[in-house]
Design an enzyme around this catalytic site. Sequence first.
Site: not given
Ligand code: CP
Length: 332
Positions: A73-74, A101, A123, A151
């Site tokens: 999603r993100t 590496k 992320r 988040h």
């Molecule tokens: N909610 C969320 O962060 O989903 P993803 O891990 O798919 O990005």
Amino acid sequence: MADVHPLIRDELLPPERPPRRHLISIADLSREEVERLLGLARAFARSLDRDVKKLPTLRGRTVVNLFYESSTRTSSSFELAAKRLSADVMSIKAAGSAVDKGESLKDTALTIGCYDPDVVVIRHPEIGAPHLVARHTGAHVVNAGDGKHQHPTQALLDLYTIDEELGGVENLHVAIVGDVLHSRVARSLIQGLRLMGASVTLVGPPPLIPRGIEAMGCEVSHEIDAVREADVVYVLRMQKERMQAGANYVPSLREYTARWGVTPERIRPGQRVMHPGPMNRGVEIDGEVADAANALIERQVRSGLAVRMAVLYDLLTHGPVAVAAPETLEVA
Ligand code: CP
């Protein structure tokens, strides 16, 4: 440093960078800023309903998505958000990159910085990784999830979804159920909901609710029946990948589901159900609940696109107020 050669002195000084704004934590935002972002997201959501969805707004800007953890999603919504705003987009996943590496995050950040990106979305499994990228690039940094810390765009899209569905967030009661201990989503969302005037009850087994979390302004219950009083039941994923090997958070997943799983019998008619995804159907949430009309899970995903368009636009256009990044946080 009067005796030091100017070139060497410059090396010793932190890099001179113009003030930049980042979105690393919901704590970076005031209520007015959240309201502004939600308003912008509403405007961008209207563009998603048009035949031609692309806007010229960020033409000539560059957005880099740097993902050291898996994401559907993100990562997809940041990429699409940047493309819908006509930015140039580069998406890098740790797997298959020079990280394999042994390249450090600092060196990856310095490398990406050579392309003068306007925004880096990151992320990473380590808390503080976004701060490190902010320190070593000239870009605005958006935290797309760092360890179990924050988040923030997930919290914003959840606030947006609730606001759209229930006509506001203030005075609502949200029950957040499940693995709060390992959840950056929960930490960001608790802050966001409290900032916007909602009340929050955390529900789950004692080992999965951090001790002292009431200091964030929420209540705690270890009984699943507590969700019945809430306007919104927000279900968290059991984050097996963050659980320490050998630690007994719950006797078994079967027992967790039996005592804390969100099933049709445990929710009231009309109660809204949310989940950040990915879901473990049949573990923390029953498939029937996930697919019911009052589940907002797909709306959350759609909201994510508009909200991330708003965040990118806002960072690049709304004034040069710097949000201070803490000093060095070295991440391997
Ligand atoms: N909610 C969320 O962060 O989903 P993803 O891990 O798919 O990005």
